[in-house]
Design a protein around this motif. Structure first.
Motif, PDB file in Angstrom:
ATOM      1  N   ARG A 256       0.814  -1.211   0.000  1.00  0.00           N
ATOM      2  CA  ARG A 256       0.000   0.000   0.000  1.00  0.00           C
ATOM      3  C   ARG A 256       0.854   1.269   0.000  1.00  0.00           C
ATOM      4  NH1 ARG A 256      -5.164  -2.208   3.665  1.00  0.00           N
ATOM      5  NH2 ARG A 256      -5.465  -4.039   2.295  1.00  0.00           N
ATOM      6  N   PHE A 257       2.011   1.133  -0.616  1.00  0.00           N
ATOM      7  CA  PHE A 257       2.878   2.283  -0.853  1.00  0.00           C
ATOM      8  C   PHE A 257       2.474   2.904  -2.189  1.00  0.00           C
ATOM      9  CE2 PHE A 257       6.562   4.537  -2.407  1.00  0.00           C
ATOM     10  CZ  PHE A 257       7.141   5.095  -1.274  1.00  0.00           C
ATOM     11  N   PHE A 258       1.837   4.065  -2.139  1.00  0.00           N
ATOM     12  CA  PHE A 258       1.349   4.746  -3.340  1.00  0.00           C
ATOM     13  C   PHE A 258       1.999   6.126  -3.506  1.00  0.00           C
ATOM     14  CE2 PHE A 258      -2.191   1.997  -1.879  1.00  0.00           C
ATOM     15  CZ  PHE A 258      -2.317   1.178  -2.995  1.00  0.00           C
ATOM     16  N   ALA A 259       3.103   6.362  -2.826  1.00  0.00           N
ATOM     17  CA  ALA A 259       3.749   7.673  -2.832  1.00  0.00           C
ATOM     18  C   ALA A 259       4.831   7.746  -3.915  1.00  0.00           C
ATOM     19  CB  ALA A 259       4.371   7.937  -1.460  1.00  0.00           C
ATOM     20  N   TYR A 260       5.265   8.969  -4.207  1.00  0.00           N
ATOM     21  CA  TYR A 260       6.394   9.223  -5.089  1.00  0.00           C
ATOM     22  C   TYR A 260       6.269   8.487  -6.435  1.00  0.00           C
ATOM     23  CZ  TYR A 260       8.157  10.665  -0.527  1.00  0.00           C
ATOM     24  OH  TYR A 260       8.291  11.236   0.700  1.00  0.00           O
ATOM     25  N   PHE A 261       6.934   7.331  -6.536  1.00  0.00           N
ATOM     26  CA  PHE A 261       6.930   6.514  -7.751  1.00  0.00           C
ATOM     27  C   PHE A 261       7.253   5.088  -7.327  1.00  0.00           C
ATOM     28  CE2 PHE A 261      11.017   8.638  -7.137  1.00  0.00           C
ATOM     29  CZ  PHE A 261      11.861   7.556  -6.951  1.00  0.00           C
ATOM     30  N   PRO A 262       6.933   4.103  -8.138  1.00  0.00           N
ATOM     31  CA  PRO A 262       7.330   2.731  -7.795  1.00  0.00           C
ATOM     32  C   PRO A 262       8.853   2.628  -7.735  1.00  0.00           C
ATOM     33  CG  PRO A 262       5.738   2.747  -9.596  1.00  0.00           C
ATOM     34  CD  PRO A 262       6.177   4.161  -9.403  1.00  0.00           C
ATOM     35  N   SER A 263       9.350   1.968  -6.721  1.00  0.00           N
ATOM     36  CA  SER A 263      10.781   1.680  -6.636  1.00  0.00           C
ATOM     37  C   SER A 263      10.924   0.207  -6.288  1.00  0.00           C
ATOM     38  CB  SER A 263      11.458   2.556  -5.582  1.00  0.00           C
ATOM     39  OG  SER A 263      12.855   2.339  -5.575  1.00  0.00           O
ATOM     40  N   ASN A 264      10.567  -0.601  -7.245  1.00  0.00           N
ATOM     41  CA  ASN A 264      10.518  -2.043  -7.022  1.00  0.00           C
ATOM     42  C   ASN A 264      11.918  -2.636  -7.022  1.00  0.00           C
ATOM     43  OD1 ASN A 264       7.664  -2.513  -6.867  1.00  0.00           O
ATOM     44  ND2 ASN A 264       7.574  -1.974  -9.035  1.00  0.00           N
ATOM     45  N   SER A 265      12.267  -3.228  -5.910  1.00  0.00           N
ATOM     46  CA  SER A 265      13.552  -3.897  -5.793  1.00  0.00           C
ATOM     47  C   SER A 265      13.263  -5.395  -5.742  1.00  0.00           C
ATOM     48  CB  SER A 265      14.263  -3.426  -4.519  1.00  0.00           C
ATOM     49  OG  SER A 265      15.586  -3.872  -4.477  1.00  0.00           O
ATOM     50  N   LEU A 266      13.008  -5.983  -6.932  1.00  0.00           N
ATOM     51  CA  LEU A 266      12.636  -7.384  -6.985  1.00  0.00           C
ATOM     52  C   LEU A 266      13.789  -8.245  -6.472  1.00  0.00           C
ATOM     53  CD1 LEU A 266      10.664  -7.707 -10.331  1.00  0.00           C
ATOM     54  CD2 LEU A 266       9.870  -7.034  -8.075  1.00  0.00           C
ATOM     55  N   LEU A 267      13.437  -9.325  -5.784  1.00  0.00           N
ATOM     56  CA  LEU A 267      14.447 -10.081  -5.050  1.00  0.00           C
ATOM     57  C   LEU A 267      15.525 -10.670  -5.953  1.00  0.00           C
ATOM     58  CD1 LEU A 267      12.221 -11.736  -2.331  1.00  0.00           C
ATOM     59  CD2 LEU A 267      13.898  -9.907  -2.031  1.00  0.00           C
ATOM     60  N   ALA A 268      15.185 -11.010  -7.178  1.00  0.00           N
ATOM     61  CA  ALA A 268      16.215 -11.498  -8.101  1.00  0.00           C
ATOM     62  C   ALA A 268      17.263 -10.418  -8.340  1.00  0.00           C
ATOM     63  CB  ALA A 268      15.588 -11.925  -9.424  1.00  0.00           C
ATOM     64  N   SER A 269      16.817  -9.172  -8.481  1.00  0.00           N
ATOM     65  CA  SER A 269      17.745  -8.066  -8.683  1.00  0.00           C
ATOM     66  C   SER A 269      18.547  -7.790  -7.417  1.00  0.00           C
ATOM     67  CB  SER A 269      16.979  -6.813  -9.113  1.00  0.00           C
ATOM     68  OG  SER A 269      17.867  -5.772  -9.461  1.00  0.00           O
ATOM     69  N   VAL A 270      17.922  -7.968  -6.255  1.00  0.00           N
ATOM     70  CA  VAL A 270      18.637  -7.820  -4.983  1.00  0.00           C
ATOM     71  C   VAL A 270      19.814  -8.793  -4.932  1.00  0.00           C
ATOM     72  CG1 VAL A 270      18.471  -8.119  -2.470  1.00  0.00           C
ATOM     73  CG2 VAL A 270      16.632  -6.956  -3.720  1.00  0.00           C
ATOM     74  N   LEU A 271      19.580 -10.028  -5.365  1.00  0.00           N
ATOM     75  CA  LEU A 271      20.663 -11.013  -5.383  1.00  0.00           C
ATOM     76  C   LEU A 271      21.786 -10.586  -6.327  1.00  0.00           C
ATOM     77  CD1 LEU A 271      18.682 -14.388  -5.342  1.00  0.00           C
ATOM     78  CD2 LEU A 271      19.982 -13.354  -3.466  1.00  0.00           C
ATOM     79  N   GLY A 272      21.420 -10.034  -7.491  1.00  0.00           N
ATOM     80  CA  GLY A 272      22.440  -9.547  -8.414  1.00  0.00           C
ATOM     81  C   GLY A 272      23.246  -8.420  -7.814  1.00  0.00           C
ATOM     82  N   ASP A 273      22.567  -7.519  -7.088  1.00  0.00           N
ATOM     83  CA  ASP A 273      23.243  -6.400  -6.442  1.00  0.00           C
ATOM     84  C   ASP A 273      24.168  -6.911  -5.335  1.00  0.00           C
ATOM     85  OD1 ASP A 273      23.685  -3.652  -6.402  1.00  0.00           O
ATOM     86  OD2 ASP A 273      22.193  -3.299  -4.854  1.00  0.00           O
ATOM     87  N   TYR A 274      23.679  -7.891  -4.580  1.00  0.00           N
ATOM     88  CA  TYR A 274      24.475  -8.500  -3.511  1.00  0.00           C
ATOM     89  C   TYR A 274      25.727  -9.149  -4.089  1.00  0.00           C
ATOM     90  CZ  TYR A 274      25.469 -11.617   0.478  1.00  0.00           C
ATOM     91  OH  TYR A 274      26.059 -12.292   1.516  1.00  0.00           O
TER      92      TYR A 274
END
Length: 471
Positions: free
Chosen positions: A75-93
């Motif tokens: 229910r975050f409807f502020a600013y803009f979507p900032s989706n940090s999908l978990l697959a991308s989190v793993l790539g960043d890690y």
């Protein structure tokens, strides 16, 4: 820390993040912490001796978590979507764990070549021609600055190699709409144009730049002895996701020899949907383009893709070639240090590559279509409810709305709008951000968090009506 200690604590950290994502929906979306309250809980001096790393996670729960807004909340409807999908989190890690730097192709060849692959995959997903070349930057703000630096140098025959802008006989002018992102003005200032040389072109009833007004302003500046330099058009403005008419603007840019930069930071993700590509009509006439995969698409922040039609010009403007980075393969490879501002570059391509590989285009398309459908549903609910108004066309996932009871206007209406928006945020049941439109406050509902479903949008709509009635 030994590798074995790292292994144990790393597993604990991954478990912690997984548990956080699993329970995010149960957390208050925004914090009620007072300014300075977080900082006051920390010691003034750093520790003299190392502490058990395992204790840090306990302090994350105790000190950090109470001071967060949860961007991955449904229910975050502020600013803009900032989706940090978990697959991308793993790539960043993984990128952080590898700890490699892209000073040159030679310093980590895979870093460079995977970036070439990932940016080209995104280009193909967007339906762009082979004429575009891409690079990953940190944010759209940096991309816009780079674009205006390139525009400046093209307009002045590379003045930076001589006396710079102070040697130019005529001031250079930058054009954007009144709905352009604040980073456009900031980039123009940092690039040395000066605030007096920024033009905010009039917009139409849909808040899109008016080509006729743009032409009129360019002609007026020419008549005044000034030198038009660059146009920044926007696909999906921040406040309303308005769509500047790129094709008409590109025609004007070509006629007057101006650089055309297109800001599609958030809305550009929608171009992976064939039914949305009409919004990019004329894009091949632009010189540069930005898209933030770290917004709606789902890459972990920070990951902005910057595309240009003339990479050789970009390289000439940004090139650095110190002797300690020169190699015998430089003429045959891409050196991305010459495609942006920093010399050292993170392995950002990994998180984008992980995102695209793990999800696939079809799944990403389905999620965006879901968000657009939810925005259309909310807009229709607002339109059919007395005293509620949708204030701008709903092309994508943002709905601009206002509750306007009979007899309430002007400053009184502004006060009412801010009051019910604040009541939503204080409730912990949702998070929205107000903004001004035509000089008056309204509320933006930006739909697009990864876990957001129709039920979450419906809950927000009920909460908005309840808060509006009581405020």
């Amino acid at each position: 820390m030994t590798p074995e200690e790292f292994r144990k604590l790393g597993h604990e950290l991954i478990d912690w993040v997984a548990n956080y994502r699993a329970r995010a929906a149960s957390l208050p979306i925004t914090t009620q912490i007072k300014p300075g309250a977080i900082k006051a809980q920390f010691a003034a001096d750093p520790p003299q001796q190392g502490e058990a790393v395992g204790d840090l996670l306990a302090d994350v729960d105790r000190l950090i978590m109470p001071g967060l807004s949860h961007w991955q909340h449904p229910r975050f409807f502020a600013y803009f979507p900032s989706n940090s999908l978990l697959a991308s989190v793993l790539g960043d890690y993984l990128a952080t764990g590898l700890g490699v730097l892209g000073l040159s192709w030679q310093s980590s060849p895979a870093l460079t070549e995977l970036e070439e692959v990932a940016t080209d995959w995104v280009r193909r997903m967007l339906g762009l021609s082979d004429g575009w070349s891409g690079v990953i930057q940190d944010t759209a703000s940096s991309c816009t600055l780079i674009a205006l630096l390139c525009a400046r140098e093209r307009a002045t025959g590379h003045s930076s190699n001589r006396g710079g802008l102070q040697d130019e006989a005529r001031p250079l002018i930058v054009y954007g709409s009144g709905q352009s992102h604040s980073s456009v003005d900031k980039a123009a200032l940092l690039a040395g144009f000066g605030r007096a040389n920024i033009r905010h072109v009039a917009t139409d009833a849909s808040y899109a730049m008016q080509p006729a007004a743009l032409r009129q302003q360019i002609e007026a500046d020419l008549a005044a002895g000034l030198k038009p330099c660059a146009i920044v058009a926007t696909t999906g403005t921040t406040a309303t996701t308005a769509l500047d008419p790129i094709a008409e603007i590109a025609t004007i840019a070509k006629e007057f020899g101006l650089w055309l930069h297109v800001d599609a930071a958030m809305a550009g993700s929608a171009m992976i949907l064939p039914e949305c590509r009409w919004m990019f009509d004329g894009i091949e006439g632009a010189d540069s383009l930005i898209l933030n995969p770290h917004k709606w698409l789902g890459a972990a922040f920070d990951c902005s893709t910057y595309y240009v039609q003339d990479p050789e010009h970009l390289i000439r403007v940004m090139s650095t070639n110190p002797s300690y980075l020169q190699t015998n393969v430089d003429g045959a490879v891409v050196n991305y240090r010459d495609w942006g501002i920093p010399l050292g570059r993170r392995f950002r391509a990994l998180k984008l590559w992980f995102l695209l590989r793990a999800n696939g285009t079809a799944a990403l398309q389905a999620r965006l279509r879901r968000d657009i459908a939810n925005a259309q549903w909310l807009a229709e609910e607002v339109k059919k409810t007395p005293n509620w108004k949708v204030l701008a066309p709903v092309h994508l996932q943002t709905v601009c709305l206002r509750h306007a009871p009979a007899g309430l206007s002007g400053d009184g209406l502004d006060k009412h709008t801010l009051a019910w928006a604040d009541a939503i945020n204080q409730s912990g049941g949702a998070y929205v951000t107000p903004a001004t439109l035509d000089g008056r406050w309204m509320v933006r509902v930006s739909i697009g968090a990864m876990p957001t479903e129709r039920a979450d949008v419906a809950a927000l709509w009920k909460l908005a009506r309840d808060c509006a009635r009581s405020n």
